[in-house]
Design a protein around this motif. Structure first.
Motif, PDB file in Angstrom:
ATOM      1  N   GLY A 182       0.816  -1.202   0.000  1.00  0.00           N
ATOM      2  CA  GLY A 182       0.000   0.000   0.000  1.00  0.00           C
ATOM      3  C   GLY A 182       0.852   1.254   0.000  1.00  0.00           C
ATOM      4  O   GLY A 182       0.580   2.217  -0.735  1.00  0.00           O
ATOM      5  N   CYS A 183       1.896   1.255   0.810  1.00  0.00           N
ATOM      6  CA  CYS A 183       2.806   2.406   0.850  1.00  0.00           C
ATOM      7  C   CYS A 183       3.566   2.548  -0.471  1.00  0.00           C
ATOM      8  O   CYS A 183       3.823   3.672  -0.929  1.00  0.00           O
ATOM      9  N   LEU A 184       3.923   1.415  -1.086  1.00  0.00           N
ATOM     10  CA  LEU A 184       4.645   1.456  -2.365  1.00  0.00           C
ATOM     11  C   LEU A 184       3.795   2.113  -3.451  1.00  0.00           C
ATOM     12  O   LEU A 184       4.293   2.958  -4.214  1.00  0.00           O
ATOM     13  N   ILE A 185       2.535   1.739  -3.531  1.00  0.00           N
ATOM     14  CA  ILE A 185       1.643   2.368  -4.520  1.00  0.00           C
ATOM     15  C   ILE A 185       1.531   3.858  -4.228  1.00  0.00           C
ATOM     16  O   ILE A 185       1.541   4.688  -5.140  1.00  0.00           O
ATOM     17  N   GLY A 186       1.435   4.204  -2.950  1.00  0.00           N
ATOM     18  CA  GLY A 186       1.392   5.615  -2.580  1.00  0.00           C
ATOM     19  C   GLY A 186       2.630   6.363  -3.041  1.00  0.00           C
ATOM     20  O   GLY A 186       2.540   7.501  -3.524  1.00  0.00           O
ATOM     21  N   VAL A 187       3.804   5.747  -2.936  1.00  0.00           N
ATOM     22  CA  VAL A 187       5.059   6.371  -3.384  1.00  0.00           C
ATOM     23  C   VAL A 187       5.037   6.601  -4.896  1.00  0.00           C
ATOM     24  O   VAL A 187       5.468   7.657  -5.387  1.00  0.00           O
ATOM     25  N   PHE A 188       4.520   5.639  -5.653  1.00  0.00           N
ATOM     26  CA  PHE A 188       4.423   5.804  -7.106  1.00  0.00           C
ATOM     27  C   PHE A 188       3.489   6.961  -7.453  1.00  0.00           C
ATOM     28  O   PHE A 188       3.772   7.752  -8.369  1.00  0.00           O
ATOM     29  N   PHE A 409      -2.222   8.712 -13.246  1.00  0.00           N
ATOM     30  CA  PHE A 409      -2.246   8.111 -11.912  1.00  0.00           C
ATOM     31  C   PHE A 409      -2.540   6.615 -12.001  1.00  0.00           C
ATOM     32  O   PHE A 409      -1.958   5.808 -11.261  1.00  0.00           O
ATOM     33  N   ILE A 410      -3.443   6.245 -12.902  1.00  0.00           N
ATOM     34  CA  ILE A 410      -3.746   4.826 -13.107  1.00  0.00           C
ATOM     35  C   ILE A 410      -2.509   4.091 -13.607  1.00  0.00           C
ATOM     36  O   ILE A 410      -2.206   2.976 -13.170  1.00  0.00           O
ATOM     37  N   ALA A 411      -1.773   4.728 -14.532  1.00  0.00           N
ATOM     38  CA  ALA A 411      -0.542   4.122 -15.047  1.00  0.00           C
ATOM     39  C   ALA A 411       0.486   3.932 -13.928  1.00  0.00           C
ATOM     40  O   ALA A 411       1.137   2.878 -13.844  1.00  0.00           O
ATOM     41  N   ALA A 412       0.629   4.938 -13.070  1.00  0.00           N
ATOM     42  CA  ALA A 412       1.560   4.821 -11.935  1.00  0.00           C
ATOM     43  C   ALA A 412       1.124   3.698 -10.996  1.00  0.00           C
ATOM     44  O   ALA A 412       1.965   2.927 -10.493  1.00  0.00           O
ATOM     45  N   ASN A 413      -0.171   3.589 -10.789  1.00  0.00           N
ATOM     46  CA  ASN A 413      -0.709   2.523  -9.946  1.00  0.00           C
ATOM     47  C   ASN A 413      -0.411   1.154 -10.538  1.00  0.00           C
ATOM     48  O   ASN A 413       0.007   0.221  -9.833  1.00  0.00           O
ATOM     49  N   LEU A 414      -0.607   1.018 -11.844  1.00  0.00           N
ATOM     50  CA  LEU A 414      -0.341  -0.255 -12.511  1.00  0.00           C
ATOM     51  C   LEU A 414       1.135  -0.632 -12.457  1.00  0.00           C
ATOM     52  O   LEU A 414       1.484  -1.802 -12.292  1.00  0.00           O
ATOM     53  N   LEU A 415       2.020   0.358 -12.600  1.00  0.00           N
ATOM     54  CA  LEU A 415       3.455   0.073 -12.498  1.00  0.00           C
ATOM     55  C   LEU A 415       3.794  -0.478 -11.115  1.00  0.00           C
ATOM     56  O   LEU A 415       4.575  -1.428 -10.983  1.00  0.00           O
ATOM     57  N   VAL A 417       1.743  -2.068  -9.164  1.00  0.00           N
ATOM     58  CA  VAL A 417       1.157  -3.412  -9.086  1.00  0.00           C
ATOM     59  C   VAL A 417       2.073  -4.430  -9.760  1.00  0.00           C
ATOM     60  O   VAL A 417       2.252  -5.557  -9.263  1.00  0.00           O
ATOM     61  N   LEU A 418       2.677  -4.065 -10.877  1.00  0.00           N
ATOM     62  CA  LEU A 418       3.616  -4.971 -11.556  1.00  0.00           C
ATOM     63  C   LEU A 418       4.824  -5.270 -10.670  1.00  0.00           C
ATOM     64  O   LEU A 418       5.305  -6.408 -10.621  1.00  0.00           O
ATOM     65  N   VAL A 419       5.313  -4.257  -9.982  1.00  0.00           N
ATOM     66  CA  VAL A 419       6.437  -4.472  -9.054  1.00  0.00           C
ATOM     67  C   VAL A 419       6.021  -5.445  -7.954  1.00  0.00           C
ATOM     68  O   VAL A 419       6.759  -6.387  -7.615  1.00  0.00           O
ATOM     69  N   ILE A 420       4.834  -5.245  -7.399  1.00  0.00           N
ATOM     70  CA  ILE A 420       4.340  -6.129  -6.345  1.00  0.00           C
ATOM     71  C   ILE A 420       4.166  -7.554  -6.861  1.00  0.00           C
ATOM     72  O   ILE A 420       4.460  -8.529  -6.169  1.00  0.00           O
ATOM     73  N   ALA A 421       3.695  -7.675  -8.111  1.00  0.00           N
ATOM     74  CA  ALA A 421       3.449  -8.993  -8.690  1.00  0.00           C
ATOM     75  C   ALA A 421       4.740  -9.767  -8.906  1.00  0.00           C
ATOM     76  O   ALA A 421       4.818 -10.973  -8.593  1.00  0.00           O
ATOM     77  N   PHE A 422       5.768  -9.106  -9.423  1.00  0.00           N
ATOM     78  CA  PHE A 422       6.994  -9.808  -9.806  1.00  0.00           C
ATOM     79  C   PHE A 422       8.100  -9.742  -8.754  1.00  0.00           C
ATOM     80  O   PHE A 422       9.147 -10.358  -8.927  1.00  0.00           O
ATOM     81  N   VAL A 423       7.861  -8.990  -7.686  1.00  0.00           N
ATOM     82  CA  VAL A 423       8.812  -8.975  -6.561  1.00  0.00           C
ATOM     83  C   VAL A 423       8.018  -9.326  -5.309  1.00  0.00           C
ATOM     84  O   VAL A 423       7.589  -8.427  -4.559  1.00  0.00           O
ATOM     85  N   PRO A 424       7.807 -10.619  -5.048  1.00  0.00           N
ATOM     86  CA  PRO A 424       6.962 -11.038  -3.921  1.00  0.00           C
ATOM     87  C   PRO A 424       7.457 -10.534  -2.567  1.00  0.00           C
ATOM     88  O   PRO A 424       6.677 -10.489  -1.609  1.00  0.00           O
ATOM     89  N   TRP A 425       8.700 -10.145  -2.478  1.00  0.00           N
ATOM     90  CA  TRP A 425       9.267  -9.671  -1.214  1.00  0.00           C
ATOM     91  C   TRP A 425       8.426  -8.571  -0.595  1.00  0.00           C
ATOM     92  O   TRP A 425       8.233  -8.547   0.630  1.00  0.00           O
ATOM     93  N   PHE A 426       7.903  -7.670  -1.430  1.00  0.00           N
ATOM     94  CA  PHE A 426       7.118  -6.557  -0.906  1.00  0.00           C
ATOM     95  C   PHE A 426       5.876  -7.043  -0.156  1.00  0.00           C
ATOM     96  O   PHE A 426       5.418  -6.390   0.786  1.00  0.00           O
TER      97      PHE A 426
END
Length: 432
Positions: A182-188, A409-415, A417-426
């Motif tokens: 949630g914080c990561l999406i906020g940062v984007f 903003f939607i594009a930033a949100n999707l980016l 989400v892609l980070v969250i999807a492919f980097v499970p660590w988050f």
């Protein structure tokens, strides 16, 4: 057309006719039974499944979190949060819009609702950003609509309770896992906001005057009056993460804490208002309860038809690896989010998609969190983005124009989400 085809056809027809989603789910669940007398279930089985869908102690967390969120929403908390964040970031480039995003993050942790966050924060923030500071009204409306969607990701979130209710996963683990994403999406979102403000320019004189006004109130005074509100998510999540309370117990604590600070600290709520809060929570919870009943019955009937196994075999045959599967799910959920609310979509799709994700070796909590993140974007995507309809009247614009302005903003949100999807660590670092 087989039983599965008829189930999907009835479900789709019910939605087209404008029937409630719960009715569509229950009606489609009855189709295989009505089509064949030899089907492995009957109407009493459906009824037992529906009752079993809500016969859970953990589900008590849902109306309790709704109740505490409603109390805090009406307690004037958003202004106190915004002032402290505006004091911290207000003098920097894009600082005031960034303060609005951070306020949505914190207030979302209190309300758990995207539209409620959009309404409560927007009513207070938009006049300041647009009228006092001169920011473009469409930009501010788009920013608020998107940031308010974080309310279903930042815990404690009602979406986490419902999605775990239909999948059997740990509510506590999912809530803790949602903090960093949630914080990561906020940062984007903040990144695009700062870039926009730097390239489009700001009225430095108005921003400086507003900052001076806040300092005149007193830094200490602003910080002190914001502390009770900021402690809300810390208290709830700290209790769950520390093993002191279960999610249901934490929800009960949240109600008493919300009442205490609203009645005795901020004094924005009166004792006579409590029955109104209780009735509001019941009215909100009732349709969700029926939806959960129908979803459990639908899932069991769907399993008896053999559809999950057939679907799993088909997906494995056409989707070569986990990366392709993730992209397919993200795109599908993004499209579904345009037409269906996050809550019902989670309840319907999670029992279907989660077994497929496990076939590709995905962590259950990671995948469910990804689902919530994808569907949360639907709050701001046309044609039915709920936050767009909430924010548009506040700025005197159409939801369509606001949706177009929200595209970056939607594009930033999707980016994110892609980070969250492919980097499970988050998603898994706090629960591993």
């Amino acid at each position: 057309m087989g039983a599965i085809g008829w189930m999907l056809a009835i479900f789709g027809a019910a939605l087209v006719l404008g029937l409630p989603i719960a009715v569509a789910i229950i009606a489609s669940a009855l189709v295989p039974i009505l089509l064949s007398g030899s089907f492995g279930a009957d109407v009493p089985y459906v009824i037992r499944s529906m009752i079993g869908g809500v016969d859970s102690f953990t589900l008590l967390a849902l109306p309790l979190f709704m109740l505490s969120g409603d109390i805090m929403c009406r307690g004037g908390v958003s202004r106190k949060l915004f002032d402290v964040f505006a004091l911290i970031t207000g003098k920097r480039a894009g600082g005031m819009p960034v303060a609005a995003i951070i306020t949505c993050l914190f207030f979302g942790a209190i309300s758990g609702s995207g539209p409620a966050t959009c309404a409560a924060v927007g009513a207070m923030v938009l006049p300041i950003l647009v009228d006092d500071l001169g920011y473009d009204k469409l930009f501010c409306g788009a920013l608020l609509s998107t940031a308010a969607g974080l309310a279903v990701i930042i815990p404690p979130s009602n979406s986490y309770v419902t999605i775990c209710a239909v999948t059997g996963e740990s509510i506590g683990d999912l809530m803790i896992a949602g903090i960093i994403p949630g914080c990561l999406i906020g940062v984007f979102l903040m990144g695009w906001t700062i870039f926009y403000c730097k390239t489009r320019g700001e009225d430095k004189a108005k921003i400086a005057a507003n900052y001076d006004r806040l300092k005149a109130i007193g830094v200490g005074k602003i910080l002190v009056r914001s502390i009770p509100a900021m402690l809300f998510p810390v208290l709830i999540l700290g209790g769950i993460y520390g093993g002191v309370v279960t999610p249901t117990e934490a929800a009960c604590v949240s109600v008493f804490y919300a009442l205490f600070i609203s009645l005795f600290v901020y004094r924005t709520v009166k004792i006579k208002d409590i029955p109104q809060f209780l009735m509001g929570a019941c009215r909100t919870m009732a349709p969700i309860t029926i939806l959960l009943c129908g979803a459990r019955a639908f899932a069991k009937i769907f399993t008896l038809t053999g559809a999950p196994t057939a679907l799993a075999n088909w997906v494995i045959s056409v989707v070569p690896n986990k990366a392709v599967f993730l992209i397919m799910v993200i795109v599908l959920l993004f499209v579904i989010g345009m037409f269906m609310d996050c809550g019902p979509a989670n309840v319907i799709l999670a029992p279907i998609f989660l077994p497929l994700a496990k076939l590709y070796g995905m962590n259950s909590i990671h995948f469910l969190l990804l689902m919530v993140c994808c569907l949360s974007i639907g709050f701001v995507t046309p044609p039915f983005g709920m936050n767009l309809f909430v924010a548009a009247p506040m700025i005197g614009s159409s939801s369509f124009d606001l949706g177009r302005k929200a595209m970056p903003f939607i594009a930033a949100n999707l980016l994110a989400v892609l980070v969250i999807a492919f980097v499970p660590w988050f998603a898994t670092v706090l629960i591993s």
